[in-house]
Design an enzyme around this catalytic site. Structure first.
Site, PDB file in Angstrom:
ATOM      1  CE  LYS A 196      41.661  41.361  40.458  1.00  0.00           C
ATOM      2  NZ  LYS A 196      42.443  42.572  40.770  1.00  0.00           N
ATOM      3  CE1 TYR A 208      38.707  40.962  38.276  1.00  0.00           C
ATOM      4  CE2 TYR A 208      37.606  39.417  39.754  1.00  0.00           C
ATOM      5  CZ  TYR A 208      38.180  40.660  39.521  1.00  0.00           C
ATOM      6  OH  TYR A 208      38.239  41.590  40.532  1.00  0.00           O
ATOM      7  CB  SER A 247      39.210  39.640  43.511  1.00  0.00           C
ATOM      8  OG  SER A 247      37.849  39.228  43.511  1.00  0.00           O
TER       9      SER A 247
HETATM   10  N1  LIG Z   1      34.357  46.298  42.225  1.00  0.00           N
HETATM   11  C1  LIG Z   1      34.409  45.075  42.707  1.00  0.00           C
HETATM   12  O1  LIG Z   1      33.376  44.446  42.984  1.00  0.00           O
HETATM   13  C2  LIG Z   1      35.736  44.408  42.956  1.00  0.00           C
HETATM   14  C3  LIG Z   1      35.745  43.206  43.657  1.00  0.00           C
HETATM   15  C4  LIG Z   1      36.959  42.572  43.882  1.00  0.00           C
HETATM   16  C5  LIG Z   1      38.128  43.131  43.417  1.00  0.00           C
HETATM   17  N2  LIG Z   1      38.093  44.292  42.729  1.00  0.00           N
HETATM   18  C6  LIG Z   1      39.369  44.822  42.232  1.00  0.00           C
HETATM   19  O2  LIG Z   1      39.559  46.123  42.748  1.00  0.00           O
HETATM   20  C7  LIG Z   1      40.328  46.896  41.823  1.00  0.00           C
HETATM   21  C8  LIG Z   1      39.625  48.213  41.569  1.00  0.00           C
HETATM   22  O3  LIG Z   1      38.328  47.951  41.062  1.00  0.00           O
HETATM   23  P1  LIG Z   1      37.234  49.096  40.909  1.00  0.00           P
HETATM   24  O4  LIG Z   1      35.930  48.465  41.178  1.00  0.00           O
HETATM   25  O5  LIG Z   1      37.643  50.302  41.632  1.00  0.00           O
HETATM   26  O6  LIG Z   1      37.315  49.331  39.334  1.00  0.00           O
HETATM   27  P2  LIG Z   1      37.188  50.654  38.477  1.00  0.00           P
HETATM   28  O7  LIG Z   1      36.983  50.201  37.081  1.00  0.00           O
HETATM   29  O8  LIG Z   1      36.202  51.604  39.081  1.00  0.00           O
HETATM   30  O9  LIG Z   1      38.651  51.307  38.634  1.00  0.00           O
HETATM   31  C9  LIG Z   1      39.774  50.694  38.060  1.00  0.00           C
HETATM   32  C10 LIG Z   1      40.768  51.761  37.656  1.00  0.00           C
HETATM   33  O10 LIG Z   1      41.877  51.071  37.064  1.00  0.00           O
HETATM   34  C11 LIG Z   1      42.242  51.765  35.884  1.00  0.00           C
HETATM   35  N3  LIG Z   1      42.857  50.836  34.940  1.00  0.00           N
HETATM   36  C12 LIG Z   1      42.259  49.830  34.257  1.00  0.00           C
HETATM   37  N4  LIG Z   1      43.144  49.249  33.442  1.00  0.00           N
HETATM   38  C13 LIG Z   1      44.324  49.874  33.626  1.00  0.00           C
HETATM   39  C14 LIG Z   1      45.610  49.725  33.067  1.00  0.00           C
HETATM   40  N5  LIG Z   1      45.849  48.818  32.123  1.00  0.00           N
HETATM   41  N6  LIG Z   1      46.593  50.541  33.491  1.00  0.00           N
HETATM   42  C15 LIG Z   1      46.361  51.478  34.423  1.00  0.00           C
HETATM   43  N7  LIG Z   1      45.158  51.700  34.964  1.00  0.00           N
HETATM   44  C16 LIG Z   1      44.153  50.890  34.583  1.00  0.00           C
HETATM   45  C17 LIG Z   1      40.932  52.316  35.335  1.00  0.00           C
HETATM   46  O11 LIG Z   1      41.145  53.391  34.438  1.00  0.00           O
HETATM   47  C18 LIG Z   1      40.224  52.736  36.619  1.00  0.00           C
HETATM   48  O12 LIG Z   1      40.516  54.047  36.981  1.00  0.00           O
HETATM   49  C19 LIG Z   1      40.490  46.011  40.578  1.00  0.00           C
HETATM   50  O13 LIG Z   1      41.749  45.404  40.623  1.00  0.00           O
HETATM   51  C20 LIG Z   1      39.401  44.987  40.730  1.00  0.00           C
HETATM   52  O14 LIG Z   1      39.691  43.792  40.090  1.00  0.00           O
HETATM   53  C21 LIG Z   1      36.931  44.956  42.495  1.00  0.00           C
END
Ligand SMILES: NC(=O)c1ccc[n+]([C@@H]2O[C@H](COP(=O)([O-])OP(=O)(O)OC[C@H]3O[C@@H](n4cnc5c(N)ncnc54)[C@H](O)[C@@H]3O)[C@@H](O)[C@H]2O)c1
Length: 370
Positions: free
Chosen positions: A280, A276, A261
Site C-alpha cells: 500500500k 500488505y 490504505s
Molecule cells: N477493509 C479494510 O479494512 C480496508 C482497509 C484499508 C484498505 N482497504 C483496501 O480497500 C480495498 C477493498 O477492500 P474490501 O475490504 O472491500 O475487500 P473485499 O475483499 O470485500 O473486496 C475486494 C474485491 O476485490 C476483488 N479482487 C481481489 N483480488 C482481485 C484480483 N486479483 N483481480 C480482480 N479483483 C480482485 C475481490 O473479488 C473482491 O470483490 C482493498 O484494496 C483493500 O486493501 C481495506
C-alpha cells in the site's frame, strides 16, 4: 523500537484504559522530557476560574417566511449544554439499502456547486466492485449521476450478481468483466470493450485488493509476498495504464482514484503484515508519481487511505480479539462502515476536486492521529 511503536505497546498492554484515564495528567507527565515538564507545571498554575463552562448557548436564527421572503423572520433562544462524555458512534451496515440514481432533471435543478459535486454522464470503471468498499463506491457513483458503471473483478459469481443487482436497482447500464488485475492483456481487452460500448472511461476507481495479516516477515512465503504485491500494486499500475491510455486517446480529462490504505503510511498494531503495508505504501507513491506525470494530460490521480473497515476482508473470527484493540486505538471507537468511503470517492471523481491531484486522504476514524 520507535517512539510510535512504544506508544502502541503501552496502550495495548493496558487495553484498555478508558478515555478519561488516558488523558489524566499523572502518567503523561512522568513520560515527558524535562522541557515539557516545565510547561506542564506552569499550566497547573492557571486559575481554574478561567475555564469556560457555560450551561447554555444563546442562538439567533434568521430565516425566510413561508413565502420564501428573506429577512422577515427571526428567533432568539438558548439551548442547554449537555456535558456528558461522548458515546461511541452508532454503527450501521447499509448492505440492503436502495440505490437511487441521480436523474438528469434533478441534476438540472441542483445549484451549480452541487452539480459540480456530481459525476453526471461520466463512465466509471470500478475494480473490486463485486463486493465490499468497491461495490459501495459503485452504488454511490450511480447515485451521483454516472452514465454507466463497469465492474472489473476476479470473482465471477459475485461480480455477475452485483452487476445485475446494481442494474435492477438503478436502471443504469452496468457491465461486469471477469478480470484479474494481474493480467495486463485481459485488462486491455476489457477496457477496449468498455470504450466500444460506452466511450472512454472518465473515472477509474481501483479498489481490488487482498490482505495478508498476522504473518511474520521471517516466515513469510516469498511466493505469497509476490502475489500480494502483484495484486495490490502491479494491479493498480496495469489498471491505471489501460484506463489512462484510453482517456489520453480520447483526449478526455479523467480522474483515477486508487484505494490504498492507512497501512501505506503507518505500521499496524498488533498484527504483523509487512507485505500488505509495503504494497500500500507502493500504491501511494505510485499514485503521486502518476499524478505528476499525467497532469499534462488532464488526468488526476488521488489515493484514499482507509483505516479499519467492517468488510468481509476483516470479518474473520480470528480477528475478533484484534478488532477490540483496533477500536480502542481509533478515536471514533469503531470500524468504518462499508459506505464510509463513498463521499470522498464521488468528490474525487467529480469536477469539484479539479485542482486536486497526487493527494492521499485518510478515512480512518482518526486512527492515524495518534
Ligand atoms: N477493509 C479494510 O479494512 C480496508 C482497509 C484499508 C484498505 N482497504 C483496501 O480497500 C480495498 C477493498 O477492500 P474490501 O475490504 O472491500 O475487500 P473485499 O475483499 O470485500 O473486496 C475486494 C474485491 O476485490 C476483488 N479482487 C481481489 N483480488 C482481485 C484480483 N486479483 N483481480 C480482480 N479483483 C480482485 C475481490 O473479488 C473482491 O470483490 C482493498 O484494496 C483493500 O486493501 C481495506
Amino acid at each position: 523500537m520507535s517512539g510510535r511503536t512504544a506508544l502502541r505497546v503501552t496502550r495495548a498492554a493496558a487495553p484498555l484504559l478508558s478515555r478519561s484515564t488516558r488523558t489524566s495528567a499523572a502518567p503523561i507527565s512522568r513520560a515527558l522530557p524535562a522541557a515539557n515538564r516545565t510547561f506542564t507545571k506552569s499550566a497547573i498554575r492557571c486559575n481554574k476560574n478561567d475555564v469556560v463552562h457555560e450551561t447554555e448557548v444563546p442562538v439567533s436564527v434568521y430565516s425566510a417566511d413561508s413565502n420564501g421572503a428573506a429577512g422577515s423572520t427571526s428567533d432568539h433562544f438558548s439551548i442547554p449544554v449537555n456535558r456528558q462524555d461522548a458515546k461511541p458512534q452508532p454503527f450501521s451496515t447499509p448492505e440492503d439499502a436502495d440505490v437511487i440514481p441521480l436523474t438528469k432533471s434533478v441534476h438540472r435543478s441542483m445549484p451549480p456547486m452541487m452539480q459540480k459535486m456530481s459525476i453526471m454522464d461520466k463512465v466509471v470503471v470500478i475494480t473490486g466492485g463485486a463486493r465490499g468498499l468497491g461495490n459501495h463506491m459503485a452504488r454511490a457513483c450511480a447515485e451521483a449521476g454516472a452514465k454507466a458503471l463497469v465492474i472489473f473483478d476476479v470473482n465471477q459469481e459475485l461480480g455477475d450478481e452485483s452487476a445485475a443487482e446494481l442494474h435492477q436497482k438503478t436502471g443504469l447500464p452496468v457491465s461486469f468483466f471477469k478480470v484479474d488485475v494481474r493480467d495486463g492483456d485481459a485488462i486491455n481487452a476489457a477496457v477496449d470493450a468498455c470504450v466500444e460500448t460506452y466511450g472512454a472511461p472518465d473515472v477509474l476507481i481501483n479498489s481490488a485488493g487482498i490482505a495478508d495479516s498476522n504473518i511474520k516477515a521471517e516466515s513469510y512465503d516469498p511466493a505469497m509476498f509476490r502475489r500480494l504485491v502483484d495484486i495490490n500494486l502491479t494491479g493498480s499500475f496495469l489498471m491505471s495504464q489501460a484506463v489512462g491510455r484510453a482517456m489520453m486517446k480520447a483526449g478526455k480529462p479523467g480522474s483515477i482514484v486508487l484505494v490504498a490504505s492507512m497501512s501505506g503510511s503507518i505500521v499496524n498494531y498488533p498484527q504483523e503484515q509487512s507485505c500488505y503495508n509495503a504494497s500500500k505504501a507502493g500504491v501511494i507513491q505510485f499514485g503521486k508519481s502518476l499524478a505528476a506525470e499525467w497532469a499534462k494530460y488532464n488526468i488526476r490521480v488521488n489515493c484514499i487511505s482507509p483505516g479499519y473497515m467492517d468488510t468481509a476482508l476483516n470479518r474473520v473470527p480470528a480477528l475478533d480479539a484484534q478488532k477490540k484493540i483496533w477500536r480502542s486505538l481509533t478515536p471514533q471507537n469503531r470500524l468504518g462502515s462499508v459506505d464510509d468511503l463513498n463521499g470522498l470517492c464521488v468528490f474525487l471523481a467529480s469536477d469539484a476536486s479539479g485542482f486536486m491531484t497526487g493527494a492521499n486522504v485518510a478515512i480512518d476514524g482518526g486512527y492515524t492521529l495518534y
